[in-house]
Design a protein around this motif. Sequence first.
Motif, PDB file in Angstrom:
ATOM      1  N   LEU A 142     -18.804  17.571   7.587  1.00 57.53           N
ATOM      2  CA  LEU A 142     -20.076  18.231   7.882  1.00 57.53           C
ATOM      3  C   LEU A 142     -20.215  18.478   9.387  1.00 57.53           C
ATOM      4  O   LEU A 142     -20.578  19.572   9.812  1.00 57.53           O
ATOM      5  CB  LEU A 142     -21.243  17.382   7.372  1.00 57.53           C
ATOM      6  CG  LEU A 142     -21.121  16.826   5.949  1.00 57.53           C
ATOM      7  CD1 LEU A 142     -22.402  16.081   5.568  1.00 57.53           C
ATOM      8  CD2 LEU A 142     -20.821  17.923   4.952  1.00 57.53           C
ATOM      9  N   LEU A 143     -19.915  17.454  10.177  1.00 55.78           N
ATOM     10  CA  LEU A 143     -20.017  17.596  11.630  1.00 55.78           C
ATOM     11  C   LEU A 143     -19.107  18.698  12.156  1.00 55.78           C
ATOM     12  O   LEU A 143     -19.453  19.409  13.096  1.00 55.78           O
ATOM     13  CB  LEU A 143     -19.627  16.284  12.313  1.00 55.78           C
ATOM     14  CG  LEU A 143     -20.640  15.148  12.364  1.00 55.78           C
ATOM     15  CD1 LEU A 143     -19.997  13.942  13.027  1.00 55.78           C
ATOM     16  CD2 LEU A 143     -21.901  15.562  13.106  1.00 55.78           C
ATOM     17  N   GLY A 144     -17.911  18.819  11.539  1.00 54.05           N
ATOM     18  CA  GLY A 144     -16.945  19.789  12.028  1.00 54.05           C
ATOM     19  C   GLY A 144     -17.448  21.211  11.965  1.00 54.05           C
ATOM     20  O   GLY A 144     -17.068  22.043  12.804  1.00 54.05           O
ATOM     21  N   TYR A 145     -18.299  21.508  10.982  1.00 45.27           N
ATOM     22  CA  TYR A 145     -18.893  22.844  10.951  1.00 45.27           C
ATOM     23  C   TYR A 145     -20.054  22.931  11.940  1.00 45.27           C
ATOM     24  O   TYR A 145     -20.121  23.850  12.761  1.00 45.27           O
ATOM     25  CB  TYR A 145     -19.386  23.219   9.552  1.00 45.27           C
ATOM     26  CG  TYR A 145     -20.291  24.430   9.613  1.00 45.27           C
ATOM     27  CD1 TYR A 145     -19.757  25.677   9.957  1.00 45.27           C
ATOM     28  CD2 TYR A 145     -21.670  24.326   9.450  1.00 45.27           C
ATOM     29  CE1 TYR A 145     -20.575  26.784  10.102  1.00 45.27           C
ATOM     30  CE2 TYR A 145     -22.496  25.436   9.589  1.00 45.27           C
ATOM     31  CZ  TYR A 145     -21.946  26.659   9.906  1.00 45.27           C
ATOM     32  OH  TYR A 145     -22.760  27.750  10.073  1.00 45.27           O
ATOM     33  N   HIS A 146     -20.983  21.983  11.877  1.00 46.29           N
ATOM     34  CA  HIS A 146     -22.191  22.078  12.709  1.00 46.29           C
ATOM     35  C   HIS A 146     -21.900  21.850  14.199  1.00 46.29           C
ATOM     36  O   HIS A 146     -22.635  22.354  15.049  1.00 46.29           O
ATOM     37  CB  HIS A 146     -23.225  21.056  12.236  1.00 46.29           C
ATOM     38  CG  HIS A 146     -23.728  21.302  10.850  1.00 46.29           C
ATOM     39  ND1 HIS A 146     -24.407  22.440  10.496  1.00 46.29           N
ATOM     40  CD2 HIS A 146     -23.635  20.547   9.721  1.00 46.29           C
ATOM     41  CE1 HIS A 146     -24.728  22.392   9.205  1.00 46.29           C
ATOM     42  NE2 HIS A 146     -24.264  21.248   8.718  1.00 46.29           N
TER      43      HIS A 146
END
Length: 397
Positions: A142-146
Amino acid sequence: MKKSTRNLLLFGSLTLLLLHEAACVYFVMPFPGSQEFDVVEGIYLLQRYGVLIRTILLGTVALTIWKAVRAGIGVPKILTIIALLLYGVLFFGIRYAMTAESIFQQPVEKRFLPGLQDSAQADKIVIAVTINGESAAYPIQLLGYHHQVRDTVGGQPILVTYCTVCRTGRVYSLVLNGKHEQFRLVGMDHYNAMFEDATTGSWWRQATGECVAGPLKGTFFDDVPYQQVSLRAWLRDHPDTRVLQPDRHFSEQYKHMRAYESGQSKGALTMRDTGSWQRKSWVIGLTAGRASRTYDWNNLQRRRIVEDTVSGTPLMLVLETDDKSFHAYHTTVEGQRLRFSIADSAHLIDSGTESIWTFGGQCISGPMQGKRLQRIQAHQEYLHSWEQFHPEAKRVQ
């Protein structure tokens, strides 16, 4: 004004307009060759004074056309119209479609679940923190996109960040100069994500926490200690943690991150070099005292424990059997340097006292029972990223 001079001024201004807009996006996004230059301060100034630059150049274009019309002299209408249309497309495309924050958006619905209820993400890698007794975990899928998630843990506002092109997470305090600050993603510098604070408009590098351009240049974020482990490993020691959940608005974007987490991404910027000491090889980087070290992930996988002494500090790296969760510890306890080996899938044993320790650094039996190893902050990263920002780091073979 001569016709040749007028046309030179007209098309010179239009060309500078186009170059200005192109430069403002090219040097802060991962275009071929764009990240090889040390131009972040220059691009910052172009963006900072963008309104003034556009006003002057567009004013020059308008004034040149107006004077030509008044003098009854025509201008190359077709070329002028094409150039203006091209500029308009470039301007709006860059301002509203090609910015980093429009490509990588913030969560619309930020939800958390108690960790013990989140079996779907148990084997996911997370960036996890504990502050004032409260724990939280943020899956890198999730963090990798945001790229960033803002949260409050244990009463402390924090900025949880992840850069996929560098393969590294960081956690920083959101309190800057005594103020709860807000940040937006503005692009990258040497392939590392950059954020802009809302108060001063300064630019901050994700991998180091350093302000690299703007009024606050040379200052640093306050670091917040974190761990990069599997959620399952984190829950072993922090069963009361809460876990960030996928936002339904970005389901498609998260899908593209599934292969990335395990190193199976095929993208040129995010793929893994499976060999050692290559540009996109995985490494562990840490700093102790004034010295930095770079440890090969493949070697750590083979050995499970790598011991070292950095700036006179005995330490070790440990990789758990899940091949995801790693830890770095000081190995001196009560003045005694301990040497460790793997006892079983969940424990370590030291050869000096034969005490049993968890991978989380807690001694659970033996003469050292109740003692805890002091953790050292370590980062998983692509080799090119760690060595770009830590050029003095010594490789440990």
